[in-house]
Design a protein around this motif. Sequence first.
Motif, PDB file in Angstrom:
ATOM      1  N   ASP A  15      57.679   7.462 105.389  1.00  0.00           N
ATOM      2  CA  ASP A  15      57.025   8.773 105.350  1.00  0.00           C
ATOM      3  C   ASP A  15      56.518   9.178 103.963  1.00  0.00           C
ATOM      4  OD1 ASP A  15      59.424   9.225 104.126  1.00  0.00           O
ATOM      5  OD2 ASP A  15      60.045  10.866 105.428  1.00  0.00           O
ATOM      6  N   HIS A  16      56.163   8.221 103.142  1.00  0.00           N
ATOM      7  CA  HIS A  16      55.573   8.524 101.835  1.00  0.00           C
ATOM      8  C   HIS A  16      54.227   7.815 101.732  1.00  0.00           C
ATOM      9  CE1 HIS A  16      56.604   4.522 100.297  1.00  0.00           C
ATOM     10  NE2 HIS A  16      57.848   4.709 100.741  1.00  0.00           N
ATOM     11  N   ASP A  17      53.514   8.061 100.644  1.00  0.00           N
ATOM     12  CA  ASP A  17      52.215   7.404 100.441  1.00  0.00           C
ATOM     13  C   ASP A  17      52.381   5.888 100.473  1.00  0.00           C
ATOM     14  OD1 ASP A  17      50.962   9.845 100.177  1.00  0.00           O
ATOM     15  OD2 ASP A  17      51.007   9.822  97.989  1.00  0.00           O
ATOM     16  N   LEU A  18      51.314   5.218 100.907  1.00  0.00           N
ATOM     17  CA  LEU A  18      51.331   3.761 100.982  1.00  0.00           C
ATOM     18  C   LEU A  18      51.324   3.142  99.593  1.00  0.00           C
ATOM     19  CD1 LEU A  18      48.683   3.182 103.795  1.00  0.00           C
ATOM     20  CD2 LEU A  18      51.139   3.539 104.017  1.00  0.00           C
ATOM     21  N   ILE A  19      51.796   1.913  99.510  1.00  0.00           N
ATOM     22  CA  ILE A  19      51.712   1.125  98.287  1.00  0.00           C
ATOM     23  C   ILE A  19      50.487   0.233  98.442  1.00  0.00           C
ATOM     24  CG2 ILE A  19      52.811  -0.675  96.889  1.00  0.00           C
ATOM     25  CD1 ILE A  19      55.091   1.260  99.028  1.00  0.00           C
ATOM     26  N   ASN A  33      46.194  -5.597  91.004  1.00  0.00           N
ATOM     27  CA  ASN A  33      46.145  -4.161  90.737  1.00  0.00           C
ATOM     28  C   ASN A  33      47.068  -3.463  91.725  1.00  0.00           C
ATOM     29  OD1 ASN A  33      44.019  -3.619  88.636  1.00  0.00           O
ATOM     30  ND2 ASN A  33      42.876  -4.905  90.045  1.00  0.00           N
ATOM     31  N   ILE A  34      47.915  -2.578  91.219  1.00  0.00           N
ATOM     32  CA  ILE A  34      48.889  -1.863  92.038  1.00  0.00           C
ATOM     33  C   ILE A  34      48.649  -0.365  91.902  1.00  0.00           C
ATOM     34  CG2 ILE A  34      51.355  -1.363  92.375  1.00  0.00           C
ATOM     35  CD1 ILE A  34      51.861  -4.105  90.902  1.00  0.00           C
ATOM     36  N   ASN A  35      48.741   0.340  93.027  1.00  0.00           N
ATOM     37  CA  ASN A  35      48.712   1.802  93.044  1.00  0.00           C
ATOM     38  C   ASN A  35      49.813   2.217  94.012  1.00  0.00           C
ATOM     39  OD1 ASN A  35      48.224   4.524  93.360  1.00  0.00           O
ATOM     40  ND2 ASN A  35      46.004   4.284  93.273  1.00  0.00           N
ATOM     41  N   ALA A  36      50.868   2.847  93.494  1.00  0.00           N
ATOM     42  CA  ALA A  36      52.050   3.110  94.313  1.00  0.00           C
ATOM     43  C   ALA A  36      52.644   4.477  94.000  1.00  0.00           C
ATOM     44  CB  ALA A  36      53.100   2.024  94.052  1.00  0.00           C
ATOM     45  N   PRO A  37      53.395   5.029  94.957  1.00  0.00           N
ATOM     46  CA  PRO A  37      54.159   6.243  94.656  1.00  0.00           C
ATOM     47  C   PRO A  37      55.181   5.943  93.567  1.00  0.00           C
ATOM     48  CG  PRO A  37      54.221   5.748  97.011  1.00  0.00           C
ATOM     49  CD  PRO A  37      53.596   4.576  96.327  1.00  0.00           C
ATOM     50  N   PHE A  38      55.483   6.941  92.763  1.00  0.00           N
ATOM     51  CA  PHE A  38      56.503   6.798  91.720  1.00  0.00           C
ATOM     52  C   PHE A  38      57.705   7.640  92.114  1.00  0.00           C
ATOM     53  CE2 PHE A  38      58.207   8.313  87.521  1.00  0.00           C
ATOM     54  CZ  PHE A  38      58.845   7.129  87.196  1.00  0.00           C
ATOM     55  N   PHE A  39      58.836   7.002  92.313  1.00  0.00           N
ATOM     56  CA  PHE A  39      60.048   7.685  92.748  1.00  0.00           C
ATOM     57  C   PHE A  39      60.992   7.995  91.591  1.00  0.00           C
ATOM     58  CE2 PHE A  39      58.384   5.272  96.290  1.00  0.00           C
ATOM     59  CZ  PHE A  39      58.397   6.209  97.310  1.00  0.00           C
ATOM     60  N   ASN A  40      60.880   7.236  90.503  1.00  0.00           N
ATOM     61  CA  ASN A  40      61.766   7.366  89.337  1.00  0.00           C
ATOM     62  C   ASN A  40      63.238   7.259  89.746  1.00  0.00           C
ATOM     63  OD1 ASN A  40      62.126   7.516  86.578  1.00  0.00           O
ATOM     64  ND2 ASN A  40      62.333   9.746  86.586  1.00  0.00           N
ATOM     65  N   ASP A  41      63.479   6.397  90.718  1.00  0.00           N
ATOM     66  CA  ASP A  41      64.826   6.169  91.226  1.00  0.00           C
ATOM     67  C   ASP A  41      64.919   4.727  91.691  1.00  0.00           C
ATOM     68  OD1 ASP A  41      67.400   6.424  92.205  1.00  0.00           O
ATOM     69  OD2 ASP A  41      66.779   7.406  94.069  1.00  0.00           O
TER      70      ASP A  41
END
Length: 188
Positions: A15-19, A33-41
Amino acid sequence: MDLHISTHWKGNKFDHDLIHFSLGNEESGLVVNINAPFFNDPKNPGGNRGKPFDELWEFEVVELFFLDDQKEEYLEAEFCPHGQHQVLVLKGCRKPWKLNLELKDFESRIEGNSWTGKAILPWGYFPENVNKLNAFAIHGSGEKRAYEALYPATEPHENPDFHRLQYFQPYKLPEISVGKTRDRKIWE
């Protein structure tokens, strides 16, 4: 080639943005090239930006695997939003051959709740006849630990395992790599 990770390793949607990641080519290697959500966890693992980091899979990463399924040789490349990487080659399932391979070109940038990364994987790091691919993302700690896959497991398994080579799907390296993968001293 543009691909995205949209499921957990078992195949259910998250349920989060796609990687998103794309693969291209240039004379020196495969461009990732990567575009991903950042969780900082988990938090930043430490270590130097742009340098190999052991056991990076214990942190927040996006991983790509390139397989020669005839020889069961593969390249595993892990990228962290904080700038560390881990690149290794394996000869046989789960049998590391060379660890901590250097990348001259890996950059990452965190902006708010997302991160981007760009790397060039040298042609010499790839097995001779790459014909399959898979990609994964890991983030979270404790009960929130999440394991996500481009091509998830299609049979029931108790635990995630990114080295289940039977779930990798067809992929062919760009024609520019032909002949250059033979210049691969790391495989000798």
